[in-house]
Structures are given as structure tokens and as C-alpha cells.
Scaffold this motif. Structure first.
Motif, PDB file in Angstrom:
ATOM      1  N   HIS A  95       0.825  -1.219   0.000  1.00 47.00           N
ATOM      2  CA  HIS A  95       0.000   0.000   0.000  1.00 47.00           C
ATOM      3  C   HIS A  95       0.851   1.259   0.000  1.00 47.00           C
ATOM      4  O   HIS A  95       0.343   2.347  -0.216  1.00 47.00           O
ATOM      5  CB  HIS A  95      -0.945   0.009   1.202  1.00 47.00           C
ATOM      6  CG  HIS A  95      -2.083  -0.928   1.048  1.00 47.00           C
ATOM      7  ND1 HIS A  95      -3.347  -0.628   1.470  1.00 47.00           N
ATOM      8  CD2 HIS A  95      -2.172  -2.155   0.493  1.00 47.00           C
ATOM      9  CE1 HIS A  95      -4.145  -1.636   1.195  1.00 47.00           C
ATOM     10  NE2 HIS A  95      -3.451  -2.573   0.604  1.00 47.00           N
ATOM     11  N   LEU A  96       2.140   1.110   0.254  1.00 48.23           N
ATOM     12  CA  LEU A  96       3.035   2.262   0.282  1.00 48.23           C
ATOM     13  C   LEU A  96       3.803   2.434  -1.021  1.00 48.23           C
ATOM     14  O   LEU A  96       4.701   3.261  -1.110  1.00 48.23           O
ATOM     15  CB  LEU A  96       4.001   2.147   1.474  1.00 48.23           C
ATOM     16  CG  LEU A  96       3.324   2.063   2.841  1.00 48.23           C
ATOM     17  CD1 LEU A  96       4.356   1.894   3.939  1.00 48.23           C
ATOM     18  CD2 LEU A  96       2.450   3.280   3.104  1.00 48.23           C
ATOM     19  N   PHE A  97       3.438   1.639  -2.030  1.00 49.18           N
ATOM     20  CA  PHE A  97       4.045   1.767  -3.354  1.00 49.18           C
ATOM     21  C   PHE A  97       3.049   2.410  -4.297  1.00 49.18           C
ATOM     22  O   PHE A  97       1.905   1.969  -4.377  1.00 49.18           O
ATOM     23  CB  PHE A  97       4.458   0.401  -3.914  1.00 49.18           C
ATOM     24  CG  PHE A  97       5.718  -0.124  -3.319  1.00 49.18           C
ATOM     25  CD1 PHE A  97       6.946   0.197  -3.869  1.00 49.18           C
ATOM     26  CD2 PHE A  97       5.681  -0.943  -2.197  1.00 49.18           C
ATOM     27  CE1 PHE A  97       8.120  -0.286  -3.312  1.00 49.18           C
ATOM     28  CE2 PHE A  97       6.848  -1.431  -1.636  1.00 49.18           C
ATOM     29  CZ  PHE A  97       8.067  -1.097  -2.198  1.00 49.18           C
ATOM     30  N   PRO A  98       3.466   3.432  -5.025  1.00 49.89           N
ATOM     31  CA  PRO A  98       2.572   4.042  -6.001  1.00 49.89           C
ATOM     32  C   PRO A  98       2.135   3.005  -7.041  1.00 49.89           C
ATOM     33  O   PRO A  98       2.922   2.149  -7.440  1.00 49.89           O
ATOM     34  CB  PRO A  98       3.425   5.127  -6.660  1.00 49.89           C
ATOM     35  CG  PRO A  98       4.547   5.372  -5.708  1.00 49.89           C
ATOM     36  CD  PRO A  98       4.772   4.071  -4.989  1.00 49.89           C
ATOM     37  N   GLU A  99       0.885   3.077  -7.437  1.00 50.26           N
ATOM     38  CA  GLU A  99       0.332   2.095  -8.376  1.00 50.26           C
ATOM     39  C   GLU A  99       1.110   2.054  -9.682  1.00 50.26           C
ATOM     40  O   GLU A  99       1.292   0.993 -10.258  1.00 50.26           O
ATOM     41  CB  GLU A  99      -1.142   2.412  -8.648  1.00 50.26           C
ATOM     42  CG  GLU A  99      -1.877   1.302  -9.335  1.00 50.26           C
ATOM     43  CD  GLU A  99      -2.008   0.030  -8.494  1.00 50.26           C
ATOM     44  OE1 GLU A  99      -2.098  -1.055  -9.102  1.00 50.26           O
ATOM     45  OE2 GLU A  99      -2.013   0.113  -7.261  1.00 50.26           O
ATOM     46  N   GLU A 128      -5.278   4.887 -12.038  1.00 53.20           N
ATOM     47  CA  GLU A 128      -5.967   6.065 -11.497  1.00 53.20           C
ATOM     48  C   GLU A 128      -7.087   5.651 -10.552  1.00 53.20           C
ATOM     49  O   GLU A 128      -7.241   6.217  -9.471  1.00 53.20           O
ATOM     50  CB  GLU A 128      -6.517   6.917 -12.642  1.00 53.20           C
ATOM     51  CG  GLU A 128      -7.204   8.177 -12.185  1.00 53.20           C
ATOM     52  CD  GLU A 128      -6.277   9.182 -11.527  1.00 53.20           C
ATOM     53  OE1 GLU A 128      -6.791  10.098 -10.861  1.00 53.20           O
ATOM     54  OE2 GLU A 128      -5.047   9.064 -11.647  1.00 53.20           O
ATOM     55  N   VAL A 129      -7.862   4.637 -10.932  1.00 49.67           N
ATOM     56  CA  VAL A 129      -8.941   4.154 -10.059  1.00 49.67           C
ATOM     57  C   VAL A 129      -8.348   3.649  -8.748  1.00 49.67           C
ATOM     58  O   VAL A 129      -8.846   3.965  -7.666  1.00 49.67           O
ATOM     59  CB  VAL A 129      -9.757   3.041 -10.757  1.00 49.67           C
ATOM     60  CG1 VAL A 129     -10.662   2.325  -9.769  1.00 49.67           C
ATOM     61  CG2 VAL A 129     -10.576   3.625 -11.907  1.00 49.67           C
ATOM     62  N   SER A 130      -7.265   2.899  -8.838  1.00 46.77           N
ATOM     63  CA  SER A 130      -6.633   2.371  -7.637  1.00 46.77           C
ATOM     64  C   SER A 130      -6.125   3.483  -6.725  1.00 46.77           C
ATOM     65  O   SER A 130      -6.312   3.433  -5.509  1.00 46.77           O
ATOM     66  CB  SER A 130      -5.482   1.449  -8.028  1.00 46.77           C
ATOM     67  OG  SER A 130      -4.862   0.941  -6.881  1.00 46.77           O
TER      68      SER A 130
END
Length: 120
Positions: A72-76, A96-98
Motif C-alpha cells: 500500500h506504500l508503493f505508487p500504483e 488512477e482508479v486504484s
């Protein structure tokens, strides 16, 4: 991906932003996080601003303290490999949705989003 071990990348800045968001979401101060990590306020501030890179071990400790999975701490865009500039338009929309969904804390809103997505 050949990033210099000393040079901060866009991914590093994105990780810092996600750490800040996760910390604020639970109402923890920067000073509290620094104390739990055994680091100075200034060091954690540099992590969150993307001035300094966060080591894997420190990132795991941060995730543990903030009670979030480390992914969760990594950009999508990093997880999807969007930095390759060869991604499809669909992958960019998924990212973008994520990103948007990860900022929502209200379970009712998330449930509504799931309902909408299942009907599409």
C-alpha cells in the motif's frame, strides 16, 4: 530500471507521499512516527517529502507501525510498471482508479464503489 542508489526517483517521492497519507489517515503525527522508528523528526520528514530514499527495512517497519500492507506504500504506477511508457490506456485508468480508491477511508463509500464497479 537502473536507478542510482543515491538519486531519489519519482517512485521514491510517490512512496513518501503514500507514507504521509497513511500516517495522517490514522491521525499519527510525524514526531510520533519518528519516535516509533527511532529516527529524528527531520529524517522522517525527508522520507515523506521524497528528499531521501527509504530503505526496504525501514519501509517494512513503517508499514508495520501504520498497520498497512507494505504494498500500500508503493505508487500504483510502480506496481504496474507504468514508468515503461508502453502501458495501455486501460492500465493507466486502472492505476488512477486504484490511487483514488486508496484515499477513501469510509467503508460505506467503498461498498458503493464496489457495487457500481460490479454493475459495469
Amino acid at each position: 530500471m537502473s536507478a542510482s542508489p543515491r538519486k531519489v526517483s519519482d517512485a521514491d517521492r510517490g512512496i513518501g507521499q503514500l507514507v504521509r497519507q497513511a500516517r495522517r489517515r490514522i491521525g499519527m503525527t510525524l514526531d510520533d512516527l519518528a519516535k516509533k522508528l527511532g529516527l529524528s523528526y527531520q529524517q522522517v520528514h525527508k522520507y515523506e517529502n521524497g528528499t531521501n530514499r527509504i530503505s526496504a527495512g525501514t519501509l517494512a517497519a513503517i508499514a508495520n507501525i501504520l498497520a498497512v500492507p507494505v504494498e500500500h506504500l508503493f505508487p500504483e504506477d510502480v506496481l504496474l510498471g507504468e514508468n515503461d511508457n508502453e502501458d495501455s490506456e486501460v492500465d493507466k485508468y486502472r492505476g488512477e482508479v486504484s490511487r483514488i480508491v486508496r484515499t477513501i477511508d469510509d467503508p460505506k463509500k467503498l461498498e458503493a464503489i464496489i457495487t457500481i464497479l460490479k454493475t459495469v
